[in-house]
Enzyme design. Structure first.
Site, PDB file in Angstrom:
ATOM      1  N   TRP A  37      -3.203  -8.426  29.168  1.00 53.13           N
ATOM      2  CA  TRP A  37      -2.069  -9.038  28.455  1.00 53.13           C
ATOM      3  C   TRP A  37      -2.600  -9.634  27.140  1.00 53.13           C
ATOM      4  O   TRP A  37      -2.322  -9.108  26.071  1.00 53.13           O
ATOM      5  CB  TRP A  37      -1.382 -10.084  29.347  1.00 53.13           C
ATOM      6  CG  TRP A  37      -0.303  -9.487  30.203  1.00 53.13           C
ATOM      7  CD1 TRP A  37       1.039  -9.612  30.003  1.00 53.13           C
ATOM      8  CD2 TRP A  37      -0.456  -8.645  31.358  1.00 53.13           C
ATOM      9  NE1 TRP A  37       1.729  -8.901  30.968  1.00 53.13           N
ATOM     10  CE2 TRP A  37       0.840  -8.311  31.810  1.00 53.13           C
ATOM     11  CE3 TRP A  37      -1.544  -8.143  32.065  1.00 53.13           C
ATOM     12  CZ2 TRP A  37       1.057  -7.494  32.919  1.00 53.13           C
ATOM     13  CZ3 TRP A  37      -1.329  -7.339  33.171  1.00 53.13           C
ATOM     14  CH2 TRP A  37      -0.048  -7.011  33.587  1.00 53.13           C
ATOM     15  N   HIS A  71      12.206  -0.675  31.158  1.00 54.50           N
ATOM     16  CA  HIS A  71      10.919  -1.300  30.871  1.00 54.50           C
ATOM     17  C   HIS A  71      10.015  -0.178  30.372  1.00 54.50           C
ATOM     18  O   HIS A  71       9.805   0.790  31.084  1.00 54.50           O
ATOM     19  CB  HIS A  71      10.328  -1.798  32.192  1.00 54.50           C
ATOM     20  CG  HIS A  71      10.203  -3.273  32.326  1.00 54.50           C
ATOM     21  ND1 HIS A  71      11.285  -4.096  32.439  1.00 54.50           N
ATOM     22  CD2 HIS A  71       9.106  -4.074  32.413  1.00 54.50           C
ATOM     23  CE1 HIS A  71      10.845  -5.345  32.599  1.00 54.50           C
ATOM     24  NE2 HIS A  71       9.525  -5.352  32.572  1.00 54.50           N
ATOM     25  N   ARG A 110      17.900  -8.619  31.645  1.00 54.44           N
ATOM     26  CA  ARG A 110      17.946  -9.785  32.521  1.00 54.44           C
ATOM     27  C   ARG A 110      17.565 -11.059  31.755  1.00 54.44           C
ATOM     28  O   ARG A 110      17.393 -11.041  30.537  1.00 54.44           O
ATOM     29  CB  ARG A 110      17.038  -9.569  33.730  1.00 54.44           C
ATOM     30  CG  ARG A 110      15.568  -9.555  33.401  1.00 54.44           C
ATOM     31  CD  ARG A 110      14.738  -9.327  34.668  1.00 54.44           C
ATOM     32  NE  ARG A 110      13.330  -9.275  34.353  1.00 54.44           N
ATOM     33  CZ  ARG A 110      12.482  -8.421  34.907  1.00 54.44           C
ATOM     34  NH1 ARG A 110      12.900  -7.530  35.784  1.00 54.44           N
ATOM     35  NH2 ARG A 110      11.205  -8.469  34.590  1.00 54.44           N
ATOM     36  N   ASP A 111      17.417 -12.151  32.484  1.00 54.87           N
ATOM     37  CA  ASP A 111      17.108 -13.439  31.854  1.00 54.87           C
ATOM     38  C   ASP A 111      15.623 -13.521  31.523  1.00 54.87           C
ATOM     39  O   ASP A 111      14.897 -14.364  32.028  1.00 54.87           O
ATOM     40  CB  ASP A 111      17.514 -14.569  32.812  1.00 54.87           C
ATOM     41  CG  ASP A 111      16.931 -14.376  34.207  1.00 54.87           C
ATOM     42  OD1 ASP A 111      16.169 -13.407  34.418  1.00 54.87           O
ATOM     43  OD2 ASP A 111      17.215 -15.203  35.094  1.00 54.87           O
ATOM     44  N   GLU A 112      15.175 -12.598  30.682  1.00 55.84           N
ATOM     45  CA  GLU A 112      13.760 -12.565  30.327  1.00 55.84           C
ATOM     46  C   GLU A 112      13.612 -12.077  28.879  1.00 55.84           C
ATOM     47  O   GLU A 112      13.504 -12.882  27.983  1.00 55.84           O
ATOM     48  CB  GLU A 112      12.996 -11.683  31.317  1.00 55.84           C
ATOM     49  CG  GLU A 112      11.509 -11.976  31.276  1.00 55.84           C
ATOM     50  CD  GLU A 112      10.792 -11.702  32.589  1.00 55.84           C
ATOM     51  OE1 GLU A 112      11.430 -11.416  33.604  1.00 55.84           O
ATOM     52  OE2 GLU A 112       9.548 -11.795  32.581  1.00 55.84           O
ATOM     53  N   ASP A 148       2.760  -5.532  28.169  1.00 59.67           N
ATOM     54  CA  ASP A 148       3.647  -4.376  28.090  1.00 59.67           C
ATOM     55  C   ASP A 148       3.412  -3.602  26.793  1.00 59.67           C
ATOM     56  O   ASP A 148       3.273  -2.378  26.793  1.00 59.67           O
ATOM     57  CB  ASP A 148       5.114  -4.823  28.195  1.00 59.67           C
ATOM     58  CG  ASP A 148       5.401  -5.605  29.479  1.00 59.67           C
ATOM     59  OD1 ASP A 148       4.583  -6.475  29.829  1.00 59.67           O
ATOM     60  OD2 ASP A 148       6.418  -5.347  30.130  1.00 59.67           O
ATOM     61  N   GLU A 200      11.181  -0.331  35.489  1.00 57.97           N
ATOM     62  CA  GLU A 200      10.076  -1.281  35.615  1.00 57.97           C
ATOM     63  C   GLU A 200       9.192  -0.936  36.809  1.00 57.97           C
ATOM     64  O   GLU A 200       7.967  -1.033  36.741  1.00 57.97           O
ATOM     65  CB  GLU A 200      10.647  -2.697  35.804  1.00 57.97           C
ATOM     66  CG  GLU A 200       9.584  -3.766  35.992  1.00 57.97           C
ATOM     67  CD  GLU A 200      10.178  -5.163  36.040  1.00 57.97           C
ATOM     68  OE1 GLU A 200      11.362  -5.288  36.388  1.00 57.97           O
ATOM     69  OE2 GLU A 200       9.446  -6.117  35.736  1.00 57.97           O
ATOM     70  N   ASP A 231       9.836  -6.967  27.148  1.00 55.74           N
ATOM     71  CA  ASP A 231       9.597  -6.314  28.433  1.00 55.74           C
ATOM     72  C   ASP A 231      10.835  -5.559  28.888  1.00 55.74           C
ATOM     73  O   ASP A 231      10.751  -4.461  29.404  1.00 55.74           O
ATOM     74  CB  ASP A 231       9.181  -7.344  29.494  1.00 55.74           C
ATOM     75  CG  ASP A 231      10.181  -8.476  29.657  1.00 55.74           C
ATOM     76  OD1 ASP A 231      10.957  -8.735  28.709  1.00 55.74           O
ATOM     77  OD2 ASP A 231      10.205  -9.112  30.723  1.00 55.74           O
TER      78      ASP A 231
END
Ligand code: BGC
Length: 877
Positions: free
Chosen positions: A531, A764, A464-466, A473, A743, A460
């Site tokens: 998704w 994103h 960041r913390d992802e 996506d 994003e 995605d």
């Protein structure tokens, strides 16, 4: 093959194997072959081909003649490949009247280790609780001269390997991220030149990576295991034909080195004073190194890569040095990118340099809030070499345009800090440009967001913390991605993980590989339309783009399990109206802190997707000769479509969610009857105009809105939307200096503040899915049969553009459309690859579509020669 006519002076390209860029160490035992024939001067069609397979080891050659027009992914004609077998393959083709091409240049293929029983290595680990990263080493002697050597290697963690002190290969963050519980990739390297007769040493650093490092936004660690592991098998062939195999086992030792910590989110700390010179070379003093623990290797999980590795692909110099209001030194690289910094520095031992990364500045300082808890900070402690030291972290990556540098021992020369871009090293296959520079920047931003998020799997976001493989996506972005880059192998690998992580009830987790993030465990986000639908849509896109029917066959079970899940029990397809759906996620009308609170009813969105996907699956079933299933899924689609109409559509064709996304879904997915469609189309146009052509769609509406308007006959409105610069719009970020896709439409607010929402990435790709419309509609290159075997050239100009050009390296070769217009005159240049056919539609009255075959063609209208002045694309001027 008999030659009835003299040979044609043309040769096919060297064959390629499956979707590999480099068919070395592959895991396919019967790799399908593809080739291209240069179109120049070829007025004939391929009627047959001949494949020659040579085995240099046994000096055998076999030839295989076939009558077939196929040149893309044709079946492997020889016996199954054996582990480690290396073959060369060449091809020639025959035309319909028997004339024969020259042979292609040969290409080689080499199999990896295909069977679990081929591995004799143990999985080795440091004992007990251990720090990270760790170093593993082993010395060995090669008693006879070496003619070939292969290293098969993987890790539980991410590794880099050295032989006799030299780094092996260019892979970064190997073995990459797969659903480790089901699949662990290994890499194969040709290390013949790295070894020597006599004493040798191998040294491997293994760091946490995805295996044991942080994953997700809740501080989760150790998702796949709490200990690092290494598996290595080195096979040396000597000049007398004998082989020596060196494997990871209890004879190896481990220690720690200069890298103190390395985490994908948080960054790397390297204390160069703790370097161990010579540790990966023979003759090193191992005092203090500890014996490893050896356990049985998970050989049944090992698999060869399907796509290329992550590599360092580009270097970008700093554009300027900024002194921020607080006095910090910040470098601006001019491009939001994904990778890390390489520094060159001279200073006293113990000097500590800190590099903090961020995508944007806010109030003139690094804007790190969007990183959430990811520290994105690298630290280097100098060892004090007088001639200077060069360092780049090895086991982390960041998404950044700016870097704050502290602790630099002298005045900072920006030339001493370089940004190194990294991502999966895919082959670029798609291009677009037009006469509006802002649109070109938008397209560039899409390309950069793809590069930054195709880091071994489709993520995605990269900062960041992802950084997870969010299914929605890639579902929306796959058509764009597979035009811009050859990502077939990359996505096939990810789909294997999707199938592996699919739950017993058919549910597809919202991110693949699945990570059990607290609050997101099995079931919490079950059945997410748009998704989980990636399970059907991504294979479909791969079939369309790359002509690979096998992808559909392989994933058919997974697709059916997903669709059956919303079929059984609840024909409405959404498991009860109260079930949470992400819906049109990040609709700009939703409050910043509640991105799922979209204007469009999420269950309406889900139902629309259910119909679309059931319909698609019915088509897929038909292609795979599953007639009964095809009927079943068509019935399901009909039933869901009726439900959609009963529930959400007025008899006149207005939708209960009177929103851009609702109409875009209904029109693009063909959910409305012929009598309702015109009113829905009118209403969509009204809504778009009422918003002043600002966009009002989120993740699921955005990829469809321009197509829906085009289909509604409102091309002009689609262009006005594309060219809108007021927020929210595609060009608003461009007008704010964006170099990637954001994003949110307003990740940065017009006053320069960062959007206060939690979800505020500046990289994103999802909203960049509009590039697919740019390619097909603005550029006018639209595939009409899998793999672009046939395509339409249908430029639909608007928005004041006077030229556009798009090109795509199809499986058959380069297809290109370049159009320009001025004063009512048109000129279109088209390139059609051999084996393909194009139908030319010019948007002028009385134009009769023309079908053309391979070659370069020019169409003008009215038919008068002469250049078009300003309307000519730069490269043709
Ligand atoms: C991710 C997305 C994802 C979404 C869905 C976000 O945190 O960044 O891109 O699709 O969550 O919930």
């Amino acid at each position: 093959m008999t030659h009835t006519v003299s040979d044609v002076d043309v040769a096919p390209s060297p064959p390629t194997f499956e979707h590999h860029r480099d068919a070395f160490g592959i895991g396919d035992v019967r790799p399908r072959l593809s080739w291209q024939v240069p179109p120049a001067g070829i007025a004939w069609r391929q009627a047959g081909y001949e494949i020659e397979i040579s085995d240099p080891d046994t000096a055998t050659v076999s030839r295989h003649v076939r009558d077939s027009e196929a040149s893309v992914l044709v079946p492997w004609p020889g016996p199954d490949l054996l582990s480690g077998q290396r073959l060369t393959v060449r091809v020639r083709v025959r035309g319909t009247s028997g004339e024969c091409s020259r042979w292609s240049r040969p290409s080689s293929v080499e199999a990896g280790l295909l069977e679990p029983g081929d591995w004799s290595a143990d999985l080795i680990r440091p004992g007990g609780v251990h720090p990270s990263p760790v170093l593993f080493r082993r010395e060995f002697t090669a008693r006879h001269p070496i003619v070939a050597a292969r290293l098969y290697i993987t890790a539980q963690g991410v590794y880099s390997v050295r032989l006799n002190g030299t780094r092996v290969g260019e892979d970064t963050l190997a073995p990459g991220w797969t659903s480790y519980g089901s699949r662990l990739r290994y890499q194969t390297y040709d290390v013949t030149d790295a070894l020597r007769t006599g004493d040798n040493a191998i040294g491997v650093t293994v760091a946490d990576g995805w295996w044991r490092g942080r994953l997700g936004w809740t501080g989760l660690r150790n998702v796949f295991g709490d200990r690092l592991g290494l598996l290595a098998q080195l096979v040396i062939t000597h000049d007398d034909g004998s082989k020596t195999t060196l494997v990871s086992n209890s004879a190896w030792h481990w220690s720690t080195g200069p890298v103190q910590t390395a985490d994908l989110y948080d960054g790397e700390t390297h204390d160069a004073r703790l370097a161990r010179p010579g540790w990966a070379e023979p003759g090193y003093d191992e005092t203090g190194w500890k014996p490893v623990e050896a356990t049985a290797a998970p050989t049944e999980l090992l698999c060869a890569p399907d796509g290329p590795p992550v590599r360092r692909t580009e270097e970008i110099p700093a554009r300027q040095v900024i002194t921020t209001p607080s006095g910090a030194t910040v470098l601006d690289f001019g491009q939001n990118l994904v990778g890390r910094l390489r520094i060159r520095v001279t200073g006293p031992a113990g000097t500590e340099i800190t590099l903090r990364h961020a995508e944007v500045l806010e109030n003139g300082e690094l804007g790190v809030r969007p990183l959430r808890s990811a520290k994105a900070t690298d630290t280097y402690v100098l060892r004090g070499d007088v001639e200077g030291e060069v360092w780049e972290p090895e086991f982390t990556y960041h998404g950044f345009r700016y870097a704050e540098v502290t602790g630099w021992p002298t005045a900072l020369n920006p030339a001493d800090v370089v940004a190194v871009v990294l991502h999966t090293d895919l082959r670029r296959t798609g291009w677009f440009e037009c006469s509006d520079e802002r649109v070109n920047q938008l397209h560039d931003n899409v390309v950069w967001s793809m590069r930054g998020n195709f880091v071994d799997l489709p993520t995605d976001c990269p900062q960041r913390d992802e950084r997870l493989g969010w299914t929605g996506d890639i579902q929306v972005f796959a058509p764009t991605a597979s035009y811009l880059y050859d990502c077939a192998g990359f996505l096939i690998s990810w789909l294997k993980d999707l199938a592996a992580d699919q739950r017993a009830d058919g549910d597809v987790p919202v991110f693949i590989p699945f990570v059990p993030i607290p609050g997101q465990t099995a079931g919490a986000l079950a059945g997410q339309a748009g998704w989980g639908d990636a399970a059907v849509i991504v294979p479909w896109v791969l079939y369309q783009r790359f002509g690979d029917l096998e992808v559909l066959r392989t994933h058919y079970g997974s697709m059916c399990a997903w669709v059956d899940r919303f079929h059984t029990g609840d024909p409405s397809g959404h498991g009860g109206d109260n079930q949470f759906q992400l819906g049109d996620w990040l609709d700009p009308n939703a409050p910043p802190d509640d991105p799922a609170h979209a204007e469009t009813d999420p269950i309406l969105v889900a139902t629309a997707y259910r119909v679309h996907v059931a319909r698609l699956l019915a088509r897929i079933a038909g292609l795979l000769d599953q007639e009964a299933d095809s009927g079943k899924y068509d019935d399901l689609a009909d039933c869901l479509c009726a439900r959609f109409n009963d529930e959400y559509v007025t008899p006149n064709g207005r939708l209960v969610s009177d929103s851009q996304t609702a109409y875009a879904l209904a029109l693009s997915f063909g959910l409305l009857s012929a009598d309702r469609t015109p009113h829905a189309a009118e209403r969509l146009v009204e809504l778009v105009r009422a918003k002043g052509h600002r966009i009002s769609t989120g993740f699921l509406g955005t990829p469809l809105i321009c197509d829906a308007l085009t289909q509604a006959g409102a091309l002009d409105d689609a262009y006005r939307m594309l060219l809108q610069t007021e927020c929210p719009s595609w060009l608003y970020p461009v007008s704010m200096g964006a170099t990637t896709i954001w994003e949110r439409w307003d990740s940065m607010l017009p006053d320069g503040r960062i959007n206060p929402g939690e979800m505020t990435s500046f990289n994103h790709y999802a909203l960049g899915a509009v590039a697919d419309w740019l390619h097909r509609v603005v550029g006018g290159l639209r595939s009409t049969a899998p793999g672009f075997r046939t395509f339409d050239v249908t430029p639909q100009p608007g928005g004041g553009l006077n030229w556009a050009r798009t090109a795509h390296e199809t499986p058959y070769g380069l297809a290109e459309v370049s159009w320009r217009r001025a004063d009512g005159r048109w000129e279109v240049d088209v390139t059609v690859p051999f084996g393909s056919q194009a139908t030319i539609h010019l948007p002028v009255p009385e134009w009769t579509p023309v079908v053309v075959g391979a070659g370069r063609h020019r169409f003008t209208h009215p038919d008068t020669p002469g250049p078009l002045g300003d309307a000519t694309p730069p490269a043709q001027r």
